[in-house]
Design a protein around this motif. Structure first.
Motif, short mmCIF file in Angstrom:
data_model
loop_
_atom_site.label_atom_id
_atom_site.label_comp_id
_atom_site.label_asym_id
_atom_site.label_seq_id
_atom_site.Cartn_x
_atom_site.Cartn_y
_atom_site.Cartn_z
N SER A 1 0.98 -1.29 -0.15
CA SER A 1 0.10 -0.03 -0.03
C SER A 1 0.90 1.27 -0.26
CB SER A 1 -0.94 0.07 1.15
OG SER A 1 -0.27 0.55 2.41
N HIS B 1 -5.68 1.96 0.51
CA HIS B 1 -5.09 0.64 -0.07
C HIS B 1 -4.97 -0.14 1.07
CE1 HIS B 1 -4.09 4.09 -2.60
NE2 HIS B 1 -4.14 3.19 -3.61
N HIS B 2 -4.47 0.29 2.35
CA HIS B 2 -3.85 -0.35 3.32
C HIS B 2 -5.40 -1.15 4.10
CE1 HIS B 2 -2.51 -0.41 7.89
NE2 HIS B 2 -2.60 -1.57 7.40
#
Length: 266
Positions: A158, A165-166
């Motif tokens: 990420s 994203h994480h």
């Protein structure tokens, strides 16, 4: 998985700002800096450039993109909070910087008071992508079986802790009851480069970064995190339709000004 560029709205806002009052009629008189808290090549960078090109044409001044990636966007946000509130500089905010106060013990900006929101420019899903030469699977179902058979052996990237994203990756872990290891990067483009080289196994990537490599066959897109399939990759299923109803993970990007920027400029 459609990325919505609100270019016409941004142009309209710029036009209104030119004729709202006497100060607005002379603004801007010099180039404008846009601080982008992500590395070059990612969706935040590409979207910002697309929108700002149109705004630049409208206001008649160059808009200089200044990439300051790192720490899930907080490096750029910290610098943006210190910019002069005179219309000479703006900031690309994202869902990342609103999440940061829950991730980092101390930040040198305040989520509610350091910025003045202007407009949203994009709403973006993630594409779950693998390097097909490294992971011997052809579809999402096979990938889940591979993860369950190899707990903790697969890593994913990420642009930093607390980014969309994480969190998409962590939500994926919770929903699928699989174990994958998070590896933070300074930007999505850097992560995709390592995925292409085989250093990484998996990326929750931005469509604009991942799809060109998918079309060339270098990467394999297994699923998208939006509620509906992508119009540009309709063959790729959603996570929701692959056995996890209700799964959806999207990120927003927007333009902000430093706090106390005159309302007529905002």
């Amino acid at each position: 998985m459609k990325i919505s560029y609100l270019i016409s709205a941004a142009a309209a806002i710029a036009a209104i700002s030119l004729c709202g009052s006497a100060p607005a009629q002379t603004y801007p008189t010099k180039p404008i800096r846009l601080l982008v808290p992500f590395g070059p090549g990612g969706v935040g960078d590409i979207t910002s450039r697309a929108v700002m090109q149109k705004v630049s044409e409208n206001v008649g001044q160059q808009i200089i993109i200044d990439n300051k990636g790192g720490a899930g966007g907080t490096v750029g946000a910290s610098q943006a909070a210190k910019m002069k509130p005179d219309g000479s500089a703006f900031f690309v905010g994202a869902v990342h910087y609103t999440i940061a106060p829950a991730i980092y013990k101390k930040l040198d900006y305040d989520l509610e008071t350091s910025f003045e929101p202007i407009t949203m420019i994009a709403l973006v899903p993630q594409v779950i992508s693998i390097n097909p030469t490294r992971v011997p699977v052809k579809n999402y179902a096979e990938f889940l079986a591979y993860l369950k058979a190899n707990p903790g052996k697969v890593n994913y990237a990420s642009p930093g802790p607390g980014t969309a994203h994480h969190l998409a990756g962590e939500l994926f872990k919770l929903e699928t009851k699989t174990e994958i290891t998070h590896v933070p990067y300074r930007g999505t483009a850097l992560a995709v480069a390592d995925l292409l080289s085989g250093t990484l196994t998996l990326v929750f990537g931005d469509p604009v970064t991942v799809l060109p490599h998918m079309k060339s066959g270098k990467l394999r897109a297994l699923a998208v995190t939006s509620a509906q399939r992508s119009s540009v990759a309709p063959e790729v299923p959603t996570v929701a339709e692959s056995g996890y109803p209700g799964f959806e993970a999207l990120a927003w990007h927007g333009i902000l000004a430093p706090a106390k920027t005159p309302p007529v400029i905002v």
